[in-house]
Each structure stands twice: as structure tokens, then as C-alpha cells.
Scaffold this active site. Sequence first.
Site, PDB file in Angstrom:
ATOM      1  N   ASP A 146     -13.015   3.389  -0.851  1.00 17.26           N
ATOM      2  CA  ASP A 146     -12.166   3.601   0.326  1.00 17.26           C
ATOM      3  C   ASP A 146     -12.844   4.612   1.227  1.00 17.26           C
ATOM      4  O   ASP A 146     -14.038   4.840   1.103  1.00 17.26           O
ATOM      5  CB  ASP A 146     -10.776   4.036  -0.155  1.00 17.26           C
ATOM      6  CG  ASP A 146      -9.687   3.681   0.828  1.00 17.26           C
ATOM      7  OD1 ASP A 146     -10.014   3.344   1.971  1.00 17.26           O
ATOM      8  OD2 ASP A 146      -8.516   3.755   0.454  1.00 17.26           O
ATOM      9  N   HIS A 147     -12.076   5.215   2.100  1.00 17.39           N
ATOM     10  CA  HIS A 147     -12.645   6.142   3.075  1.00 17.39           C
ATOM     11  C   HIS A 147     -13.770   6.969   2.481  1.00 17.39           C
ATOM     12  O   HIS A 147     -13.636   7.507   1.384  1.00 17.39           O
ATOM     13  CB  HIS A 147     -11.597   7.143   3.566  1.00 17.39           C
ATOM     14  CG  HIS A 147     -10.376   6.492   4.104  1.00 17.39           C
ATOM     15  ND1 HIS A 147      -9.233   7.181   4.348  1.00 17.39           N
ATOM     16  CD2 HIS A 147     -10.122   5.222   4.446  1.00 17.39           C
ATOM     17  CE1 HIS A 147      -8.325   6.363   4.817  1.00 17.39           C
ATOM     18  NE2 HIS A 147      -8.836   5.159   4.877  1.00 17.39           N
TER      19      HIS A 147
ATOM     20  N   HIS B 231      -7.633   0.484  -4.444  1.00 16.15           N
ATOM     21  CA  HIS B 231      -8.419   1.305  -3.522  1.00 16.15           C
ATOM     22  C   HIS B 231      -8.818   2.540  -4.314  1.00 16.15           C
ATOM     23  O   HIS B 231      -7.949   3.253  -4.817  1.00 16.15           O
ATOM     24  CB  HIS B 231      -7.562   1.775  -2.343  1.00 16.15           C
ATOM     25  CG  HIS B 231      -7.304   0.718  -1.324  1.00 16.15           C
ATOM     26  ND1 HIS B 231      -6.609   0.972  -0.165  1.00 16.15           N
ATOM     27  CD2 HIS B 231      -7.673  -0.576  -1.265  1.00 16.15           C
ATOM     28  CE1 HIS B 231      -6.542  -0.141   0.552  1.00 16.15           C
ATOM     29  NE2 HIS B 231      -7.171  -1.087  -0.100  1.00 16.15           N
TER      30      HIS B 231
ATOM     31  N   TYR C 231     -14.989   4.866   7.661  1.00 16.59           N
ATOM     32  CA  TYR C 231     -15.498   3.554   7.239  1.00 16.59           C
ATOM     33  C   TYR C 231     -16.978   3.346   7.523  1.00 16.59           C
ATOM     34  O   TYR C 231     -17.377   2.334   8.076  1.00 16.59           O
ATOM     35  CB  TYR C 231     -14.644   2.437   7.860  1.00 16.59           C
ATOM     36  CG  TYR C 231     -13.318   2.290   7.160  1.00 16.59           C
ATOM     37  CD1 TYR C 231     -13.221   1.580   5.974  1.00 16.59           C
ATOM     38  CD2 TYR C 231     -12.174   2.897   7.658  1.00 16.59           C
ATOM     39  CE1 TYR C 231     -12.014   1.464   5.306  1.00 16.59           C
ATOM     40  CE2 TYR C 231     -10.953   2.792   6.998  1.00 16.59           C
ATOM     41  CZ  TYR C 231     -10.892   2.068   5.822  1.00 16.59           C
ATOM     42  OH  TYR C 231      -9.697   1.955   5.150  1.00 16.59           O
TER      43      TYR C 231
ATOM     44  N   CYS D  42      -3.653   2.849  -4.262  1.00 19.54           N
ATOM     45  CA  CYS D  42      -4.653   3.621  -3.519  1.00 19.54           C
ATOM     46  C   CYS D  42      -4.697   5.050  -4.061  1.00 19.54           C
ATOM     47  O   CYS D  42      -3.757   5.822  -3.874  1.00 19.54           O
ATOM     48  CB  CYS D  42      -4.301   3.611  -2.038  1.00 19.54           C
ATOM     49  SG  CYS D  42      -5.432   4.595  -1.053  1.00 19.54           S
TER      50      CYS D  42
ATOM     51  N   HIS E  70       0.855  -1.201   0.000  1.00 11.73           N
ATOM     52  CA  HIS E  70       0.000   0.000   0.000  1.00 11.73           C
ATOM     53  C   HIS E  70       0.888   1.248   0.000  1.00 11.73           C
ATOM     54  O   HIS E  70       1.902   1.283   0.695  1.00 11.73           O
ATOM     55  CB  HIS E  70      -0.875  -0.034   1.263  1.00 11.73           C
ATOM     56  CG  HIS E  70      -1.964   0.990   1.296  1.00 11.73           C
ATOM     57  ND1 HIS E  70      -1.735   2.308   1.579  1.00 11.73           N
ATOM     58  CD2 HIS E  70      -3.300   0.878   1.082  1.00 11.73           C
ATOM     59  CE1 HIS E  70      -2.892   2.975   1.537  1.00 11.73           C
ATOM     60  NE2 HIS E  70      -3.853   2.125   1.241  1.00 11.73           N
TER      61      HIS E  70
HETATM   62  C1  DNO Z   1      -6.651   3.226   6.410  1.00 12.28           C
HETATM   63  C2  DNO Z   1      -6.038   2.324   5.452  1.00 12.28           C
HETATM   64  C3  DNO Z   1      -4.678   1.859   5.870  1.00 12.28           C
HETATM   65  C4  DNO Z   1      -4.320   0.654   5.044  1.00 12.28           C
HETATM   66  C5  DNO Z   1      -2.967   0.128   5.321  1.00 12.28           C
HETATM   67  C6  DNO Z   1      -2.614  -0.980   4.357  1.00 12.28           C
HETATM   68  O1  DNO Z   1      -7.801   3.369   6.458  1.00 12.28           O
HETATM   69  O2  DNO Z   1      -6.017   2.840   4.174  1.00 12.28           O
HETATM   70  O3  DNO Z   1      -4.679   1.537   7.216  1.00 12.28           O
HETATM   71  O4  DNO Z   1      -5.218  -0.359   5.318  1.00 12.28           O
HETATM   72  O5  DNO Z   1      -2.032   1.116   5.238  1.00 12.28           O
HETATM   73  O6  DNO Z   1      -1.569  -1.706   4.857  1.00 12.28           O
END
Ligand code: DNO
Length: 356
Positions: free
Chosen positions: A316-317, A271, A330, A244, A206
Amino acid sequence: MKMTFRWYGEGNDSISLGQIKQIPGVEGIVWALHDVPAGEEWPSDKIEAVKKQAEQYGLNIDVVESVNVHEDIKLGLPTRDHYIENYKRTIKKLAAAGVKVICYNFMPVFDWTRTDLFKEMEDGSTALFFEKAKVEDMDPFELVDKISSNSAYTMPGWEPERLSKLKELFEAYKNVSEEELFQNLEYFLKEIIPVAEENNIKMGIHPDDPPFSIFGLPRIMTNQQNIRRVLSLVDSPSNGVTLCSGSLGANPDNNVAEMVREFADRIPFAHIRNVKVYENGDFIETSHRSSDGTVDILEIMKAYHDSGFTGYARPDHGRHIWGEECRPGYGLYDRGLGIMYLWGIWDSLERIGRVS
Ligand code: DNO
């Protein structure tokens, strides 16, 4: 594109598997054993328990996020070999349970970092926010207090056992340059990638979030050139990236669509989310829609589509909307909306592709 949704586990998430199942097109959960400390081998019975829960809802467990890397590995300490052996055993166990992709990161000390978990936006929703100048002036301990006291949940990357060693860790990283961090990552990859290959697992590193150094700590997964270098450390399909868009997009110099086009066959997991970056370097997480942020999600989806992407993706977020109480970033609602936006683009591209 195979759509997934991150789930933190029974009793550790405000969202249920039943709710996830109702989001259109979601095939699997993105999960982890959040209670197993970094460096320890994951117990098979706990892996099987998650698999059983997911299967009851017809969801797969193909993607794990994350198997965290012990700091001794990132620091290149002699004790790293012990933790690498545990990591290899975990890879084998996950493969035996049917897992296909393992996401991880190589960020020293902190995982993702924000200055505010619930920053109010103009429409009354709240979102994760990063105030650049604040971090430049801030003592990291102050930030840790703020973040940990503001969330009802323990967030990944902010686990108590990690935070309790903060002082020692900062001390230890004083001697680690970016170049050494690359070397320590190379050592780790040369050990684990052959095991991943044998077990049909794709590892996906990531990017660093945000994609620049904070508190003087080295960070390397920050831009296209460095990702290229990481992928070439071990040239194997099992050595991949979790691309991401939001993490990389926090630096407007990063062109994520271009990265998708260059690294397509090495992206097992995508992501996809947006951020709005301000001129002073601050950024806030917005809805997934292209026009709401700085990252061109439409162009990124087009790049995935043009590349014939068949890997896993997840929204993602998201913002916290409609009064939802959830883990920071989340919630169910905004990520559900995000998925429908991604599907809207994807399905349109499929249809157009077929017509022409
Ligand atoms: C947060 C995430 C990170 C991600 C890690 C992957 O919400 O994007 O914690 O899961 O960095 O290893």
C-alpha cells in the site's frame, strides 16, 4: 497469496504497466474507472479497454478498487435505490469481464484523510502524514483546499464532484448517527450481496482511514468488533473485508494480526503497509518494514500464512524516495521495495513450513 499492484490508468498514473510487470511476482493490477462518478453504472467499453491494456502485459484485472458508493446510499435517502440498481449492474458487468473482487468503502464524505501529502522524513524522503490536533482544530474546507492544491492528480475520494457538495453533505450527515450508518450499510449489503454471490464476486469493504471519527462525521469500519458486526450483517462469503493494515494500524489499540486470524476466510483482499503512530496520535507512513513503524508486518504476514491465505494482496502507500515524482503515496520505488519485503517474509515462512 496473489500479489497485485494498484494502477490508476493510462495518463492518470506516473507508472506504466511495463514497469509493474517487472516487479517480482505481480500477477495483476488493482484498478478502477476513476472518471466515472460515484453512483453511475460503469460502461462496458471502458471496462474492456482496461482489460485489453492489462492483458497486453500479461496482467489480470481480477481486483477493482473501488466501485464507490453514492452518498445517498450512505445517508439512507429514498434516492438510494436508483444508485443501488446501478451498483448491481456494475457488479454484473465486472463479473462478466472476469473480475473476482470489488473493494469499496462506506466512509461519509471523505475517503482517506491526511494533513500533509509530502511530509519530510529524517532521511530526506517524504510521506503522507496525519497531524491529529490539526484536524481537531481545522475547518474541513481548509483541509480540502490544502490537499487538492498540493497534488497534481485528482486523488480517489477527493474528486471535484464530491468536494463541490461538501457543505450540503456536512449538513445532511448531521442527522446520521453511527447506528444509522450501520443500518444504511445493512440495507445496501442486503441488496448487493445476493448479486455478488450469483456472479462469484467477493465484495471487500475497506476500513475507515483513519479509523476514528473526523470533523464530527460518523465512522464505523474502525475496529475488530465493528468489522465482526459488518460481516455478520449478511453472513456470506461474498460479504468480505479489504483488510488494510495501515488504516487500522493508525489506532494502536487495533491488533491487525489478530483480525487476520479471526476473519481470514472473509478477507478476499489484503492491503499490507506500515505506519508509525506517535504518542500524541499523529501518524506517518513509513517503509513496509516492521521495525520502521508501529504495525508488526511480520506478525501480520505470519497470520496470513498460518491461515493458508490464498487471496489477493497488494503493498500500500509508500514513501516518495529517490526523487520520484508520483501520486502521493503511490510511487513505484517504495511500493516495489514493499513487495520484496512481503515476499521475503512469505517465502521464508513457506520454506520453514515445509521443513518442519
Ligand atoms: C487511498 C486508499 C483509499 C481506498 C478506498 C477503498 O489511497 O487506501 O482511497 O482505495 O478507501 O475504497
